[in-house]
Design a protein around this motif. Structure first.
Motif, short mmCIF file in Angstrom:
data_model
loop_
_atom_site.label_atom_id
_atom_site.label_comp_id
_atom_site.label_asym_id
_atom_site.label_seq_id
_atom_site.Cartn_x
_atom_site.Cartn_y
_atom_site.Cartn_z
N MET A 49 0.83 -1.20 0.00
CA MET A 49 0.00 0.00 0.00
C MET A 49 0.87 1.26 0.00
O MET A 49 0.56 2.24 -0.67
CB MET A 49 -0.92 -0.01 1.22
N SER A 50 1.97 1.22 0.76
CA SER A 50 2.88 2.36 0.79
C SER A 50 3.48 2.64 -0.58
O SER A 50 3.62 3.80 -1.00
CB SER A 50 3.99 2.12 1.82
N VAL A 53 0.73 4.21 -2.68
CA VAL A 53 0.47 5.59 -2.25
C VAL A 53 1.58 6.52 -2.75
O VAL A 53 1.31 7.64 -3.22
CB VAL A 53 0.35 5.66 -0.72
N GLY A 57 -0.68 8.45 -5.00
CA GLY A 57 -1.38 9.26 -4.02
C GLY A 57 -2.34 8.41 -3.20
O GLY A 57 -2.53 7.21 -3.45
N VAL A 58 -2.96 9.06 -2.24
CA VAL A 58 -3.83 8.35 -1.30
C VAL A 58 -5.20 8.11 -1.92
O VAL A 58 -5.82 9.03 -2.47
CB VAL A 58 -3.99 9.16 0.01
N SER A 59 -5.68 6.86 -1.86
CA SER A 59 -7.04 6.48 -2.28
C SER A 59 -7.56 5.47 -1.27
O SER A 59 -6.82 4.59 -0.81
CB SER A 59 -7.04 5.86 -3.68
N TRP A 60 -8.85 5.56 -0.95
CA TRP A 60 -9.41 4.70 0.10
C TRP A 60 -9.31 3.22 -0.25
O TRP A 60 -9.13 2.37 0.62
CB TRP A 60 -10.87 5.08 0.37
N LEU A 62 -7.02 1.60 -1.60
CA LEU A 62 -5.70 0.99 -1.44
C LEU A 62 -5.58 0.18 -0.15
O LEU A 62 -4.69 -0.65 -0.01
CB LEU A 62 -4.61 2.08 -1.46
#
Length: 277
Positions: A49-50, A53, A57-60, A62
C-alpha cells in the motif's frame, strides 16, 4: 496467551516434565507458522500500500488488500484455542490462511503497487510478492513441523494429553492412496482416501471409548494375498500390507488398524481411556 508456554491440559507432573522439551520446540514452530507468518503477511500488504500511495497518491481503496490479508490472520488467531489440541490440522490451517491472504491481499496488492507506473514501484512490488510467497510456504512448513515435533515418534505419555494423535496407516494399494488411524479425546477414528483431482472416494470409521472393549497389538501375516481393510465410497477396497496392526474390540465386533507403531498405539490408547475414567 494464544499458545501457552507450558504443556496445556496435562495434570500429571511427571508426564508434563517428560513432554516439556517436545512442547517447547513444537510451540516455537506453531507460533512461527500460525502467528508470525500471518502477521508478517499483513505487514507486507501494508508495504504494498505504501508503494502504491507513493506512486499514485492516497485512495481509500488501497487499504482493501490490507483488510483482505488481515481477515484470514484474524480468523486463524481467533481459532487457535480450538486448533491447539488438533496437531493434524495445523499444517492445513497454515496453508489455508496463507492461501487466502495471497488471494485476498497479496495479488490485489501487487497489482495496485505495480499500477503506480514506475520502475522502482514494479521492482519493489515484485520483491514483496516473492516474500509473500515465501511466507505462505514457511507458514505451512513451520506448522507441519510443529505437528511432527510434538507427535513423532509416538509415545504412550501422549495419551495423558488432550492432543489428537494421528498414526499413518500402512496401505498396500498402488497409486495415490492415504490412510490414518487417530486417537482423539474420546474416540478412535480411522480413514482412507484415494486422491483423485480435488477429492476422491473415501472411507471413514470411528469407535467411541464407551463402546471400546479392548485393544491389542497383532501382526498381519504375509500370506501372499492382499489383506482387505476398508471399502471406499465408490465400492473399491483398500488393502493393508503385512506387518504390525491393532485389533480393537467393541460391542459390535472387531476392527483392525494397520499401523506400524501398534504397541505405542495401544499403550497410548490405554493412557487416553484411563485419563477419561
Amino acid at each position: 496467551m494464544l499458545v501457552p508456554a507450558t504443556m496445556p491440559g496435562v495434570t500429571d507432573g511427571q508426564v508434563a516434565r517428560m513432554l516439556r522439551p517436545r512442547w517447547a520446540r513444537a510451540r516455537s514452530y506453531l507460533v512461527a507458522g500460525l502467528v508470525v507468518c500471518p502477521l508478517m503477511f499483513v505487514l507486507t500488504c501494508l508495504s504494498m500500500m505504501s508503494i502504491a500511495v507513493a506512486g499514485r497518491g492516497v485512495s481509500w481503496w488501497l487499504v482493501l488488500p490490507v483488510v483482505g490479508a488481515a481477515l484470514p490472520a484474524a480468523i486463524v488467531l481467533g481459532s487457535l484455542r480450538s486448533l491447539l489440541y488438533e496437531p493434524p490440522r495445523w499444517g492445513r490451517a497454515a496453508f489455508l490462511t496463507g492461501g487466502c491472504q495471497l488471494l485476498l491481499g497479496g495479488i490485489p496488492g501487487v497489482g495496485m503497487a505495480m499500477n503506480a507506473g514506475t520502475a522502482l514501484a514494479t521492482t519493489g512490488a515484485s520483491a514483496v510478492f516473492l516474500l509473500q510467497l515465501a511466507l505462505l510456504v514457511l507458514g505451512f512448513v513451520f506448522a507441519h513441523r510443529a505437528n511432527r515435533v510434538l507427535l513423532s515418534p509416538p509415545c504412550p505419555e501422549l495419551g495423558a494429553t488432550p492432543f489428537t494423535v494421528a498414526f499413518r496407516a500402512r496401505i498396500a494399494d498402488l497409486g495415490l492412496m492415504s490412510g490414518s488411524a487417530v486417537v482423539a479425546e474420546d474416540r478412535v477414528e480411522w480413514s482412507a482416501r484415494r486422491h483423485k483431482g480435488r477429492g476422491g472416494p473415501t472411507a471413514h470409521g470411528s469407535l467411541t471409548f464407551a463402546r471400546l472393549r479392548g485393544a491389542r497389538p497383532t501382526v498381519l501375516p504375509d500370506t501372499g494375498r492382499w489383506i482387505p481393510w476398508l471399502r471406499l465410497s465408490d465400492g473399491s477396497t483398500v488393502h493393508a500390507s503385512p506387518g504390525p496392526a491393532v485389533l480393537l474390540a467393541s460391542d459390535t465386533g472387531e476392527w483392525m488398524l494397520p499401523v506400524t507403531d501398534a504397541e505405542q498405539f495401544v499403550q497410548l490408547l490405554h493412557w487416553r481411556v484411563n485419563r477419561r475414567t
